[in-house]
Design an enzyme around this catalytic site. Structure first.
Site, PDB file in Angstrom:
ATOM      1  N   TYR A 264     -13.720  -3.421  11.119  1.00 46.66           N
ATOM      2  CA  TYR A 264     -12.378  -2.829  11.017  1.00 46.66           C
ATOM      3  C   TYR A 264     -11.586  -3.100  12.298  1.00 46.66           C
ATOM      4  O   TYR A 264     -10.415  -3.503  12.245  1.00 46.66           O
ATOM      5  CB  TYR A 264     -12.488  -1.334  10.766  1.00 46.66           C
ATOM      6  CG  TYR A 264     -11.149  -0.623  10.725  1.00 46.66           C
ATOM      7  CD1 TYR A 264     -10.307  -0.753   9.621  1.00 46.66           C
ATOM      8  CD2 TYR A 264     -10.719   0.161  11.796  1.00 46.66           C
ATOM      9  CE1 TYR A 264      -9.072  -0.132   9.590  1.00 46.66           C
ATOM     10  CE2 TYR A 264      -9.488   0.801  11.768  1.00 46.66           C
ATOM     11  CZ  TYR A 264      -8.662   0.654  10.658  1.00 46.66           C
ATOM     12  OH  TYR A 264      -7.438   1.280  10.630  1.00 46.66           O
TER      13      TYR A 264
ATOM     14  N   SER B 277      -3.507   0.329  14.523  1.00 48.64           N
ATOM     15  CA  SER B 277      -4.082   1.582  15.000  1.00 48.64           C
ATOM     16  C   SER B 277      -4.718   1.324  16.347  1.00 48.64           C
ATOM     17  O   SER B 277      -4.862   0.172  16.782  1.00 48.64           O
ATOM     18  CB  SER B 277      -5.128   2.119  14.015  1.00 48.64           C
ATOM     19  OG  SER B 277      -6.325   1.382  14.116  1.00 48.64           O
TER      20      SER B 277
ATOM     21  N   GLY C  31       0.811  -1.213   0.000  1.00 51.39           N
ATOM     22  CA  GLY C  31       0.000   0.000   0.000  1.00 51.39           C
ATOM     23  C   GLY C  31       0.841   1.259   0.000  1.00 51.39           C
ATOM     24  O   GLY C  31       0.546   2.224   0.711  1.00 51.39           O
ATOM     25  N   ALA C  32       1.892   1.277  -0.816  1.00 52.58           N
ATOM     26  CA  ALA C  32       2.885   2.349  -0.753  1.00 52.58           C
ATOM     27  C   ALA C  32       2.657   3.469  -1.759  1.00 52.58           C
ATOM     28  O   ALA C  32       3.536   4.297  -1.965  1.00 52.58           O
ATOM     29  CB  ALA C  32       4.289   1.769  -0.949  1.00 52.58           C
ATOM     30  N   ASN C  33       1.498   3.514  -2.381  1.00 53.62           N
ATOM     31  CA  ASN C  33       1.273   4.549  -3.390  1.00 53.62           C
ATOM     32  C   ASN C  33       0.773   5.858  -2.799  1.00 53.62           C
ATOM     33  O   ASN C  33       0.731   6.886  -3.474  1.00 53.62           O
ATOM     34  CB  ASN C  33       0.273   4.062  -4.447  1.00 53.62           C
ATOM     35  CG  ASN C  33      -1.098   3.789  -3.869  1.00 53.62           C
ATOM     36  OD1 ASN C  33      -1.249   2.877  -3.058  1.00 53.62           O
ATOM     37  ND2 ASN C  33      -2.098   4.552  -4.261  1.00 53.62           N
TER      38      ASN C  33
ATOM     39  N   GLY D 222       2.220   4.744   3.792  1.00 57.04           N
ATOM     40  CA  GLY D 222       3.026   3.810   3.013  1.00 57.04           C
ATOM     41  C   GLY D 222       3.998   4.504   2.086  1.00 57.04           C
ATOM     42  O   GLY D 222       5.172   4.136   2.002  1.00 57.04           O
TER      43      GLY D 222
END
Length: 240
Positions: free
Chosen positions: A200, A174, A45-47, A51
């Site tokens: 979640y 989180s 998820g580095a876009n 991330g």
């Protein structure tokens, strides 16, 4: 003049308190100046968001950084941004859809085949508060992406991480895990009315429990270290 003094003082105190709270919750700034030349890092998820900033910082420190994302157009754009800003050409984009166990296996197989080593795996990608969607394999989406996909990815790459001592697995969590409850009888919310927030929280609690168990199993060995990390987990900084 004096009538403005009290309001100004209250405002200043409020602003100062907000800044201190932000710094506390964020865990402060990593003081380490260490570099990681020759080390390979995977960030899911580095876009965008945390991330991308993580990948940017590790690229700046000289790492071989692999951006693992579902949307390849955004992933390629993020990789170009990072290469341009850091002048580190060892930043690549690869497809990984955590909502598909097939995609996870294909990604891991390619990494194992093409990379000499994997030193750091940062499981950052997540979905939050989405409708009652399911993954390609039929799992509730938040549990599937936030936990199951990363669980499989970590275990598939564990031998590679073990061979790159000292390796590290970092799972982004989180504070939501505190309110989580893992219902082993109904993980996919098929019997209960779907609660997107509770789903979640369940996914984040599952990830923390996985991290703690992985850390326990690896403790006292020369094997990789596993750590939870996130804005609300102060004291577990993302520092090399």
């Amino acid at each position: 003049m004096s009538r403005y003094l009290l309001p100004a003082s209250v405002l200043g105190t409020a602003v100062g308190g907000a800044v201190l709270l932000k710094d506390y919750v964020a865990g402060g700034t990593c003081p380490s100046k260490a570099t990681i030349p020759g080390k390979t890092v995977i960030v899911t998820g580095a876009n965008t968001g945390i991330g991308k900033q993580t990948a940017l910082e590790l690229a700046r420190r000289g790492g071989n950084v692999i951006l693992a994302c579902r949307d390849m157009e955004k992933c390629e754009a993020a990789a170009r941004d990072i290469r341009g800003e850091t002048l580190n050409h060892r930043v690549s984009a690869r497809h990984l859809d955590l909502a598909s166990l097939k995609s996870v296996r294909e990604f891991a197989a390619k990494v194992i085949e093409e990379e000499e080593r994997v030193d750091i795996l940062i499981n950052n990608a997540a979905v939050m508060r989405c409708p009652h969607w399911t993954t390609e394999d039929g799992f509730e989406m938040q549990l599937g992406v936030n936990y199951l996909g990363h669980f499989l990815l970590t275990n598939l790459l564990l031998d590679k991480l073990k061979a790159s001592v000292p390796g590290r697995v970092v799972n982004l969590s989180s504070l939501a895990h505190v309110a989580g409850h893992v219902d082993l009888e109904d993980l996919n919310w098929q019997r209960r009315k779907y609660d997107t927030k509770a789903a979640y929280c369940q996914s984040k609690l599952a990830l923390v429990l996985f991290t703690k168990e992985l850390s326990r199993r690896l403790r006292g060995t020369q094997q990789p270290r596993a750590s939870p990390c996130g804005p609300c987990l102060v004291g577990l900084p993302l520092c090399p």
